[in-house]
Design a protein around this motif. Structure first.
Motif, short mmCIF file in Angstrom:
data_model
loop_
_atom_site.label_atom_id
_atom_site.label_comp_id
_atom_site.label_asym_id
_atom_site.label_seq_id
_atom_site.Cartn_x
_atom_site.Cartn_y
_atom_site.Cartn_z
N ALA A 27 0.85 -1.20 0.00
CA ALA A 27 0.00 0.00 0.00
C ALA A 27 0.88 1.24 0.00
N VAL A 28 0.34 2.32 -0.58
CA VAL A 28 1.06 3.60 -0.56
C VAL A 28 0.17 4.68 0.06
N VAL A 29 0.81 5.54 0.85
CA VAL A 29 0.13 6.70 1.44
C VAL A 29 0.90 7.95 1.03
N PRO A 30 0.43 8.66 -0.02
CA PRO A 30 1.14 9.86 -0.45
C PRO A 30 0.91 11.02 0.51
N THR A 31 2.00 11.72 0.88
CA THR A 31 1.89 12.90 1.74
C THR A 31 2.93 13.95 1.32
N MET A 32 2.71 15.15 1.85
CA MET A 32 3.73 16.19 1.69
C MET A 32 4.45 16.42 3.01
N LYS A 136 2.71 9.32 -10.98
CA LYS A 136 4.10 8.85 -10.87
C LYS A 136 4.29 7.99 -9.61
N LEU A 137 3.72 8.43 -8.49
CA LEU A 137 3.89 7.67 -7.24
C LEU A 137 3.23 6.28 -7.36
N PHE A 138 2.07 6.23 -8.02
CA PHE A 138 1.41 4.93 -8.21
C PHE A 138 2.29 4.02 -9.05
N LEU A 139 2.86 4.58 -10.13
CA LEU A 139 3.66 3.76 -11.05
C LEU A 139 5.02 3.41 -10.44
N GLN A 140 5.60 4.36 -9.73
CA GLN A 140 6.92 4.10 -9.12
C GLN A 140 6.83 3.03 -8.04
N THR A 141 5.75 3.09 -7.23
CA THR A 141 5.63 2.11 -6.14
C THR A 141 5.01 0.80 -6.61
N GLY A 142 4.21 0.86 -7.68
CA GLY A 142 3.48 -0.33 -8.13
C GLY A 142 2.56 -0.87 -7.05
N ALA A 143 2.07 0.02 -6.18
CA ALA A 143 1.27 -0.43 -5.03
C ALA A 143 -0.08 -1.01 -5.48
N ASP A 144 -0.61 -1.91 -4.65
CA ASP A 144 -1.94 -2.50 -4.90
C ASP A 144 -3.04 -1.59 -4.36
N LEU A 145 -2.71 -0.88 -3.28
CA LEU A 145 -3.70 -0.08 -2.57
C LEU A 145 -3.13 1.31 -2.32
N ALA A 146 -4.03 2.32 -2.29
CA ALA A 146 -3.61 3.67 -1.92
C ALA A 146 -4.65 4.26 -0.98
N ASP A 167 -5.80 3.33 -16.44
CA ASP A 167 -5.73 1.87 -16.21
C ASP A 167 -4.61 1.50 -15.25
N ILE A 168 -4.43 2.31 -14.23
CA ILE A 168 -3.44 1.96 -13.20
C ILE A 168 -4.14 1.03 -12.21
N PRO A 169 -3.65 -0.20 -12.08
CA PRO A 169 -4.37 -1.18 -11.27
C PRO A 169 -4.13 -0.97 -9.78
N ILE A 170 -4.86 -0.04 -9.20
CA ILE A 170 -4.67 0.27 -7.78
C ILE A 170 -6.05 0.54 -7.19
N SER A 171 -6.25 0.07 -5.98
CA SER A 171 -7.54 0.29 -5.32
C SER A 171 -7.38 1.46 -4.35
#
Ligand code: AMP
Length: 297
Positions: A27-32, A136-146, A167-171
């Motif tokens: 999973a990825v959690v984007p923050t600043m 970019k963060l979705f593609l760089q991490t390849g995460a399943d969940l955000a 079509d970025i496969p992320i939930s």
């Protein structure tokens, strides 16, 4: 245990590749950064949903439409890492601007529709910056969940639309807004408030909640919005950028409460711009919907 920090796409890929060999979900959690309980609630939700959690920390220059706002944005990486460690987050990804946007970078992701109006109308280019960096963060991490906060409700819509369209496969999960005890929505920008502003600031949330309650009981949308706008200005806010009722699912502007809806606001207190939103209570909405259906049926 400290949370490991990586600063390059190559290091990030190597770490995630190892996790994938172990069969772990990510999973990825984007923050600043300038992390507060709102951010930490997203990290906790992510840890419940996935085996490994990456928190990203990047103050994205492309989503600031004011150089002064970018310069004044709090940067507290050490404290942020210290807050993440006890939660059990697995990785902090903190690239610099050159890593994210190397020389020659020339691509912008623009999401039309949901990014127009509301914050989009007052912060030109902001959602292009958000959509570009989050893609970019979705593609760089390849995460399943955000995991994103409902605090930035329009951003949540923009990010969902972007991932679907590309079509970025992320939930993507939206998490409820975390508030101070007095109702003020947590925000990294709250540290900029003077003491007097901090005392007045929670009135924005209380006015919003009261307006939502009245709307759920069938009050006139235009009347409630104009009364709430006046109340915000009377509560020491200098300016109301917008105060609008929008459809929960599509973000379409609503003149009547004929479907699940949210009231969204942006207002300035002193030199600080705050945003907030509340969902119109659902049970009441159902009642109104039933009444409306009976009236037309
Ligand atoms: P930011 O660091 O402001 O870009 O926010 C990173 C993420 O934290 C976004 O998904 C925000 O919506 C979310 N967030 C910020 N404030 C809150 C809050 N008070 N409650 C829940 N989520 C939040």
């Amino acid at each position: 245990m400290n949370v490991p920090i990586v600063r390059t796409v190559a290091q990030l890929h190597a770490t995630v590749a190892q996790w994938r060999r172990e069969g772990a979900s990510v999973a990825v959690v984007p923050t600043m950064g300038a992390l507060h309980e709102g951010h930490l609630s997203l990290v906790r939700a992510a840890l419940e949903g996935a085996d490994r959690v990456i928190v990203t920390l990047f103050v994205n220059p492309k989503q600031f439409n004011s150089a002064a706002d970018l310069a004044a944005y709090p940067r507290t990486e050490e404290e942020d890492a210290a807050k993440l460690a006890p939660l059990g987050a697995h990785l902090l990804y903190a690239p610099n601007a050159t890593e994210m946007y190397p020389n020659g970078f020339a691509t912008t992701v623009t999401v039309s529709g949901v990014s127009e109006g509301l914050c989009g109308a007052f912060r030109p280019g902001h959602f292009d910056g958000v959509a570009t960096v989050v893609a970019k963060l979705f593609l760089q991490t390849g995460a399943d969940l955000a995991f994103f906060g409902e605090k930035d409700f329009q951003q949540l819509h923009v990010v969902r639309r972007m991932a679907r369209d590309l079509d970025i496969p992320i939930s993507i999960t939206g998490c409820p807004t975390v508030r101070e005890a007095d109702g003020l929505a947590l925000s990294s920008r709250n540290v900029r408030l003077t003491r007097a502003e901090r005392r007045a600031a929670p009135k924005l949330a209380s006015i919003l909640f009261e307006a939502a309650r009245q709307l759920s009981e069938g009050a006139s949308v235009s009347q409630i919005i104009s009364e709430a706008r006046a109340a915000i200005l009377a509560a020491d806010y200098a300016q109301v950028e917008y105060l609008e009722l929008r459809a929960e699912e599509t973000l379409e502007p609503l003149q009547a409460l004929d479907r699940p809806a949210r009231l969204l606001v942006a207002a300035w207190i002193g030199e600080t711009r705050l945003i907030d939103n509340v969902k119109i209570p659902q049970q009441r909405t159902k009642g109104v919907l039933q009444t409306a259906a009976m009236a037309t049926g």
